[in-house]
Design an enzyme around this catalytic site. Structure first.
Site, short mmCIF file in Angstrom:
data_model
loop_
_atom_site.label_atom_id
_atom_site.label_comp_id
_atom_site.label_asym_id
_atom_site.label_seq_id
_atom_site.Cartn_x
_atom_site.Cartn_y
_atom_site.Cartn_z
N GLY A 248 0.76 -1.25 0.00
CA GLY A 248 0.00 0.00 0.00
C GLY A 248 0.78 1.28 0.00
N GLU A 290 3.94 -6.67 1.93
CA GLU A 290 3.81 -7.15 0.54
C GLU A 290 3.56 -5.98 -0.42
OE1 GLU A 290 0.81 -10.05 1.50
OE2 GLU A 290 -0.78 -8.57 1.30
N PRO A 291 4.60 -5.19 -0.64
CA PRO A 291 4.47 -4.04 -1.54
C PRO A 291 4.41 -4.44 -3.01
CG PRO A 291 6.75 -4.28 -0.84
CD PRO A 291 5.98 -5.35 -0.11
N GLY A 292 3.68 -3.68 -3.77
CA GLY A 292 3.62 -3.89 -5.22
C GLY A 292 4.02 -2.60 -5.93
N ARG A 330 -5.51 3.50 -16.07
CA ARG A 330 -5.65 4.07 -14.73
C ARG A 330 -6.29 5.45 -14.70
NH1 ARG A 330 -2.19 5.09 -11.53
NH2 ARG A 330 -3.22 4.32 -9.65
N TYR A 334 -9.45 5.44 -12.46
CA TYR A 334 -9.29 6.13 -11.17
C TYR A 334 -9.07 7.63 -11.30
CZ TYR A 334 -7.62 1.31 -10.38
OH TYR A 334 -7.47 -0.05 -10.36
N CYS A 361 -11.62 3.56 -29.38
CA CYS A 361 -12.91 4.16 -29.72
C CYS A 361 -13.71 4.40 -28.45
CB CYS A 361 -13.68 3.25 -30.66
SG CYS A 361 -12.86 3.16 -32.22
N GLU A 362 -13.30 5.40 -27.73
CA GLU A 362 -13.98 5.73 -26.48
C GLU A 362 -13.47 7.09 -26.01
OE1 GLU A 362 -14.60 2.54 -23.86
OE2 GLU A 362 -14.50 3.80 -22.07
N TYR A 390 0.57 -1.74 -12.32
CA TYR A 390 -0.84 -1.78 -12.71
C TYR A 390 -1.09 -1.17 -14.10
CZ TYR A 390 -1.13 -2.81 -7.75
OH TYR A 390 -0.94 -3.38 -6.50
N1 LLP Z 1 -1.56 -6.96 -0.70
C1 LLP Z 1 -2.87 -7.00 -0.95
C2 LLP Z 1 -3.71 -7.93 -0.21
C3 LLP Z 1 -3.42 -6.17 -1.93
O1 LLP Z 1 -4.72 -6.22 -2.17
C4 LLP Z 1 -2.57 -5.29 -2.65
C5 LLP Z 1 -3.12 -4.45 -3.69
C6 LLP Z 1 -1.21 -5.29 -2.35
C7 LLP Z 1 -0.74 -6.13 -1.35
C8 LLP Z 1 -0.24 -4.39 -3.05
O2 LLP Z 1 -0.54 -3.06 -2.82
P1 LLP Z 1 0.41 -1.89 -3.39
O3 LLP Z 1 1.70 -1.95 -2.60
O4 LLP Z 1 0.63 -2.14 -4.81
O5 LLP Z 1 -0.35 -0.65 -3.13
N2 LLP Z 1 -5.14 -1.36 -9.61
C9 LLP Z 1 -4.99 -0.34 -8.60
C10 LLP Z 1 -4.31 -0.87 -7.36
C11 LLP Z 1 -5.06 -2.02 -6.73
C12 LLP Z 1 -4.37 -2.54 -5.53
C13 LLP Z 1 -5.00 -3.82 -5.09
N3 LLP Z 1 -4.34 -4.46 -4.03
C14 LLP Z 1 -4.21 0.82 -9.18
O6 LLP Z 1 -3.88 0.77 -10.36
O7 LLP Z 1 -3.94 1.79 -8.50
#
Ligand code: LLP
Length: 436
Positions: A248, A290-292, A330, A334, A361-362, A390
């Site tokens: 997050g 668990e960062p993404g 995105r 969003y 086409c949008e 993402y």
């Molecule tokens: N762990 C869980 C359980 C999650 O649901 C998520 C993201 C993460 C970790 C990783 O979160 P991060 O570090 O990436 O913020 N598609 C959206 C983001 C959706 C995130 C969903 N869950 C966007 O493009 O902003």
């Protein structure tokens, strides 16, 4: 436009990433193109581990591969000592194909199917983050049939509303994810799990949202989880050996965004969890994150070719590129904001205010509203930064537009992560009707 990692403006006013010039990348791999800065990705991963290593605190960092899931990315995560968080059979399959040790993979999901759970159990993944009562029963049956044993965590909805975009807030009470804390669902779940000796209950998980800038929401979540740990200890005699605070951490997409640096946040998280558990006289569990997004977002840049333009006098100028919401949905989803520049003319003076449109086409197919650029001509290269998370993972084939290639750049070398889809790829699953 802010430049990140190894991105530089080189001679001739051209953008270079990982010492590869934007124009050469497009020449070699075609346009549009996702470009990922390898050393930047690795450095972000290291920033998560360093504070724990320095303070000798037990931890596990998993890369949430939903942000960018390819075999190469999973390999990088493994090389950097990260675990992997997967949320579907597809992500799990990718992780396994990358050679990731199954014990270093764990699975999330609010509606894991029987097939997904079976795959997870039989390939021997390290842990399952159980989300709901239905899943406990499914998993129980699978474990009984296969004779396997598995570590489980419970996903808790801690009722924390992190400040983020509504659509990406996942931890508050009114959420489809996890066991509701307030109504005693967590205790009930532990009770049910304790009746199945093949499920080893190891701890609690909470993910409070995404694109979060400070530690406050995490602090609240940690305090609530520590309180529930006390009650679980009293009621069931269980000790929580792991605490997962999800992902997050937000990133800077534009100058409006002011996230806490990774290492500062991680140190605050460690302090917060130490405080919360000390207050409850509990031993410190292994802390998991668990960062993404914060691993890959800023390492990614999308390069496009500029094509048509439409000037509406007194209203707006649209400049269209050869991609759009299919490679980056995105803004459409969003209202996300991005910075952009002409990658082949980075030093040219700004001349116009334009909006960057895609080719779908949008009308909602926009990439950036209102950006100052030099006069953008057909053939110029447009760079949009912070597209590493993402974008590829949420790409679509709307209008039957092929998905882009993705390359990893480092010290003048570019390696393919994902090859470009061909027109034949687009029809490979189609089944022509035959006349009977
Ligand atoms: N762990 C869980 C359980 C999650 O649901 C998520 C993201 C993460 C970790 C990783 O979160 P991060 O570090 O990436 O913020 N598609 C959206 C983001 C959706 C995130 C969903 N869950 C966007 O493009 O902003």
């Amino acid at each position: 436009m802010e430049l990140y990692g190894s991105s530089r403006v080189v001679e001739g006013g051209e953008l270079s990433i990982g010492e590869c010039a934007a124009s050469s990348l497009i020449q070699q791999f075609g346009s549009p193109l996702y470009v990922y800065d390898e050393s930047f990705i690795r450095e972000q991963m290291r920033k998560y581990r360093r504070p724990f290593d320095e303070r000798r605190i037990p931890y596990q960092i998993a890369y949430a591969c939903k942000a960018l899931c390819t075999i190469g990315m999973c390999q990088i995560a493994a090389e950097e000592g990260l675990y992997l968080d997967v949320v579907s059979a597809g992500e799990l399959h990718t992780a396994l194909a990358s050679g990731m040790d199954p014990q270093h993979i764990y699975m999330h999901g609010n509606n894991k199917t029987q097939a997904e759970l079976e795959l997870a159990v039989t390939c021997g993944i390290g842990m399952i983050v159980v989300d709901n009562f239905y899943e406990i029963e499914l998993l129980r049956e699978i474990l009984e049939t296969t004779g396997r044993t598995i570590d489980v965590m419970l996903r808790v909805a801690p009722g924390v509303d992190a400040h983020t975009h509504d659509f990406i807030a996942t931890g508050r009470q009114d959420s489809k994810f996890g066991f509701d804390l307030a109504s005693g669902q967590v205790e009930n779940a532990v009770r049910q799990i304790s009746t199945c000796p093949q499920m080893i209950f190891v701890g609690l998980h909470a993910h409070i949202g995404s694109q979060i800038f400070d530690v406050e929401g995490f602090r609240l979540a940690a305090e609530r989880l520590a309180t529930i740990c006390v009650s679980l200890g009293h009621q069931f005699g269980v000790t929580i050996s792991r605490l997962n605070l999800g992902g997050g951490l937000g990133i800077r997409y534009t100058s409006d965004d002011t996230p806490t640096p990774i290492e500062t946040l991680v140190n605050s998280l460690i302090d917060t969890v130490q405080d919360a558990f000390a207050k409850q006289k509990l031993a410190l569990p292994q802390l998991m994150l668990e960062p993404g997004r914060s691993i890959v977002a800023q390492a990614g840049t999308t390069l496009y070719r500029i094509g048509s333009r439409k000037e509406i006098p007194g209203v707006r100028t649209y400049v269209a590129v050869d991609g759009g919401m299919t490679d980056n949905p995105r803004l459409a989803l969003y209202g996300a904001k991005y910075e952009a520049a002409l990658a082949n003319r980075m030093n040219d003076p700004v001349e116009e205010l334009v909006s960057i449109a895609g080719k779908c086409c949008e009308s909602g197919d926009m990439l950036v509203w209102d950006v100052q650029l030099p006069r953008a001509n057909p053939g110029d290269i447009l760079a949009i930064t912070c597209t590493g998370a993402y974008n590829y993972s949420m790409a679509s084939n709307y209008n039957r537009i092929p998905r882009l290639a993705a390359v990893l750049v480092h010290e003048g070398k570019a390696r393919l992560l994902v090859r470009r889809e061909t027109l034949d790829d687009l029809i490979r699953l189609d089944v022509p009707l035959t006349v009977s």
